[in-house]
Enzyme design. Structure first.
Site, short mmCIF file in Angstrom:
data_model
loop_
_atom_site.label_atom_id
_atom_site.label_comp_id
_atom_site.label_asym_id
_atom_site.label_seq_id
_atom_site.Cartn_x
_atom_site.Cartn_y
_atom_site.Cartn_z
N PHE A 8 27.19 -21.66 -7.45
CA PHE A 8 26.65 -20.59 -8.30
C PHE A 8 26.81 -18.67 -7.81
O PHE A 8 26.44 -18.38 -8.61
CB PHE A 8 24.90 -21.06 -7.87
CG PHE A 8 24.02 -21.39 -6.33
CD1 PHE A 8 24.41 -22.05 -5.25
CD2 PHE A 8 23.38 -20.41 -6.04
CE1 PHE A 8 23.76 -21.66 -4.62
CE2 PHE A 8 23.55 -19.32 -5.08
CZ PHE A 8 23.14 -20.97 -4.64
N ARG A 48 17.84 -21.75 -10.99
CA ARG A 48 17.64 -22.74 -9.47
C ARG A 48 17.51 -24.24 -9.86
O ARG A 48 16.53 -24.62 -10.08
CB ARG A 48 16.08 -21.93 -8.71
CG ARG A 48 16.78 -21.31 -7.37
CD ARG A 48 16.68 -21.00 -6.63
NE ARG A 48 18.63 -20.90 -6.12
CZ ARG A 48 19.08 -21.10 -5.71
NH1 ARG A 48 18.40 -20.28 -3.99
NH2 ARG A 48 20.64 -20.93 -5.76
N LYS A 54 14.27 -11.98 5.27
CA LYS A 54 12.22 -12.20 4.52
C LYS A 54 11.67 -11.85 5.41
O LYS A 54 10.56 -10.65 4.79
CB LYS A 54 12.57 -12.97 3.58
CG LYS A 54 13.13 -13.86 2.49
CD LYS A 54 14.31 -14.76 2.81
CE LYS A 54 15.37 -14.78 1.71
NZ LYS A 54 16.31 -15.92 1.09
N TYR A 114 25.98 -1.88 22.90
CA TYR A 114 26.20 -3.25 22.84
C TYR A 114 25.50 -4.28 23.94
O TYR A 114 24.73 -5.12 23.19
CB TYR A 114 27.55 -3.58 23.66
CG TYR A 114 28.73 -4.49 23.33
CD1 TYR A 114 29.30 -4.74 21.73
CD2 TYR A 114 28.42 -5.83 23.99
CE1 TYR A 114 29.51 -5.57 22.13
CE2 TYR A 114 29.03 -7.13 23.58
CZ TYR A 114 29.93 -6.23 22.56
OH TYR A 114 30.47 -7.82 22.20
N ASP A 156 11.81 -23.77 9.79
CA ASP A 156 12.87 -22.62 9.15
C ASP A 156 11.43 -21.35 8.74
O ASP A 156 10.19 -22.02 7.60
CB ASP A 156 13.21 -22.72 7.98
CG ASP A 156 14.07 -22.16 7.01
OD1 ASP A 156 13.73 -20.61 7.44
OD2 ASP A 156 15.41 -22.07 6.24
N PHE A 212 16.85 -25.92 1.47
CA PHE A 212 16.93 -25.24 1.42
C PHE A 212 19.16 -24.86 0.58
O PHE A 212 19.99 -25.83 1.89
CB PHE A 212 17.21 -23.84 1.91
CG PHE A 212 17.34 -22.41 1.27
CD1 PHE A 212 16.42 -21.98 -0.07
CD2 PHE A 212 18.25 -21.52 2.25
CE1 PHE A 212 16.94 -20.19 -0.75
CE2 PHE A 212 19.07 -20.66 1.37
CZ PHE A 212 17.84 -19.72 0.24
N THR A 213 20.01 -23.97 -0.28
CA THR A 213 21.05 -24.05 -0.11
C THR A 213 21.92 -24.12 0.82
O THR A 213 22.32 -24.72 0.92
CB THR A 213 21.86 -23.19 -1.59
OG1 THR A 213 21.01 -21.09 -0.45
CG2 THR A 213 21.36 -23.61 -2.81
#
Ligand code: PLP
Length: 482
Positions: free
Chosen positions: A455, A389, A266, A80, A223, A132-133
């Site tokens: 979406f 998109r 990613k 942990y 990002d 970005f969303t």
């Protein structure tokens, strides 16, 4: 490795890996595909994966792992607090980005949650090259406003500009002069700009943008979710960078920023995320949110096995042979589509090929969601699952007005190291068939429209009987008895 020259004169991407584990695929007959998309409310997010032949929805959490990553998962240290796995991940991040502090999070949007909760105050602005969303949703949820300062080339659908993701530095200077530096929570720079087609920024632009931030005492946040493809493009296309190694380019970019966050779904071929921070006081400001929303500071909601895989995956990201397969396959797909006159975003970016639904389906008005309709039609004609998109992926304004997206795209993501060239060629063939029957395709309308991130789980239906006609024509021409 640089591209191999074929004696035949063909230009083909060549994988520098081999496949050692396979997963059987399922190609349903067209009538079954039609039933499946109808049951999914003409929303490709709601399809069952067992009904999908080639899943090109996303590159998130579906990139193939290497043998080294799988092996590392077996030695994960399940504790942990203070696990040795955490220390290995932390050391790898320090090695590649050179920042002293790290906060783990379960995925990219969780990092965005922590960042915006700590830094965005109501009425402040967050300028970015493009939204970005999930990044936008978290900034607006905290009362901030997103301002997109992409260079005009970024919104040109067809272009020869290799760095369409570049930040408009002059616009940033004007914004700071106009609003004042104090009104800006931070500047967010998104590598490999997702929603405009995985388009990269140049190293020069990373430097110029962040110099402006630092001149005015504004935090510069990267990002880095799609950094891997961006590194490939800088290395292969930016003058003056050809002799830099991938780790050198990574370090040169990281040196520009105060904070780097990423989705390891990613970056790192795993499942997780986190925030690297240069400054101790900023780290302390954000730290309390991790145990509250994610998990203890040495795992942050990630499984230790995934953390081991990410550590190895980050190391592989520093190897050009490991990161060029994606962009080279995408370049093949885009140039083959382009050669057939099919409207597609050029130049090819990272992440995937992007069909331009505005030009593919000029007869469908934007409020009838041409990109959503094209994604549905493509699934019906091929079993390939792409992602809308465009306007569907936008959010209604506070007053209920539906903003029309700058671009109407269908993204066909190529998860890294997953598909073979013949599978990509099958997708190209089916897209070409659809293009030659584009007049048959009609629009969509909402049956059920959620308020936030509609979406993901909104449900739609076709306007008119175009789906029947498309299925009948496909049966006539391509048969496909299965
Ligand atoms: C995917 C992505 C995110 C969000 O990451 P998740 O792990 O899916 O939450 C944020 N920014 C960019 C640029 C992305 O591509």
């Amino acid at each position: 490795m640089a591209k191999v020259t074929f004696f035949s004169g063909q230009q083909l991407p060549l994988e520098m890996h081999k496949v050692r584990i396979i997963q059987k695929l399922n190609l349903l007959p067209i009538e079954e595909r039609r039933r499946a998309i109808s049951e999914a409310g003409y929303n490709t997010f709601l399809l069952n994966n067992s009904d999908v032949f080639l899943d090109m929805l996303t590159d998130s959490g579906v990139n193939a792992m290497s043998d080294q990553q799988q092996a590392a998962m077996l030695i994960a240290d399940d504790a942990y607090a203070g696990s040795a796995t955490y220390t290995r991940l932390y050391n790898k991040l320090v090695e590649i980005f050179g920042m002293t502090y790290f906060l783990p999070a379960h995925q990219g949007r969780a990092a965005e949650h922590i960042l915006s909760r700590s830094l965005v105050k109501p009425g402040t602005y967050v300028p970015m090259n493009y939204h970005f969303t999930t990044s936008k949703a978290h900034v607006t949820a905290m009362g901030g406003e997103v301002l997109e300062l992409i260079t005009p080339a970024g919104l040109e659908v067809t272009s020869t500009n290799r760095f369409k993701g570049n930040f408009d530095v002059a616009a940033l200077e004007r914004l700071i002069a106009d609003k004042g530096a104090d009104a800006i929570a931070y500047v967010r720079v998104e590598a490999g700009t997702n929603l405009i087609g995985g388009q990269p920024l140049s190293l020069a632009n990373f430097r110029q943008t962040t110099e402006v931030c630092h001149k005015h005492g504004i935090l510069a946040v990267l990002d880095a979710s799609l950094l891997a493809d961006n590194l490939h493009f800088i290395k292969t296309a930016e003058p003056g960078c050809e002799d830099l190694s991938i780790p050198e380019i990574t370090k040169a970019i990281a040196d520009c920023f105060d904070i780097i966050y990423f989705s390891a779904r990613k970056l790192g071929f795993g499942r997780g995320g986190g925030i690297c921070i240069r400054d101790e006081s900023l780290y302390r400001q954000m730290r309390g949110l991790v145990p509250m929303f994610e998990g203890f500071l040495t795992y942050g909601g990630m499984s230790v096995r995934e953390m081991e895989a990410i550590t190895v995956g980050l190391d592989e990201t520093m190897d050009e042979d490991m990161i060029n397969q994606g962009p080279q396959f995408i370049e093949h797909m885009v140039s083959e589509l382009d050669a057939r006159g099919i409207p597609v975003i050029t130049p090819a970016g990272g992440l995937g090929a992007h069909l331009d639904a505005k030009r593919f389906l000029p007869h469908i008005p934007q409020p009838h969601y041409p990109a959503g309709a094209l994604a549905s039609a493509l699934y019906i004609a091929s079993g390939v699952r792409g992602m809308e998109r465009g306007t569907l992926s936008e959010q209604r304004d506070a007053d209920g007005v539906e903003p029309l997206a700058n671009m109407e795209l269908v993204r066909l993501a190529l998860p890294r190291r997953v598909f073979t060239l013949s599978q990509v060629n099958y997708a190209i063939d089916r897209i070409a068939w659809l293009f030659s029957h584009r007049d048959l395709i009609g629009g969509l309308q909402f049956v059920e429209e959620p308020e936030i991130l509609r979406f993901f789980y909104g449900r739609l239906e076709p306007i008119g009987d175009w789906v029947d006609q498309l299925v009948a024509r496909f049966r006539d021409e391509l048969g496909e008895s299965l």
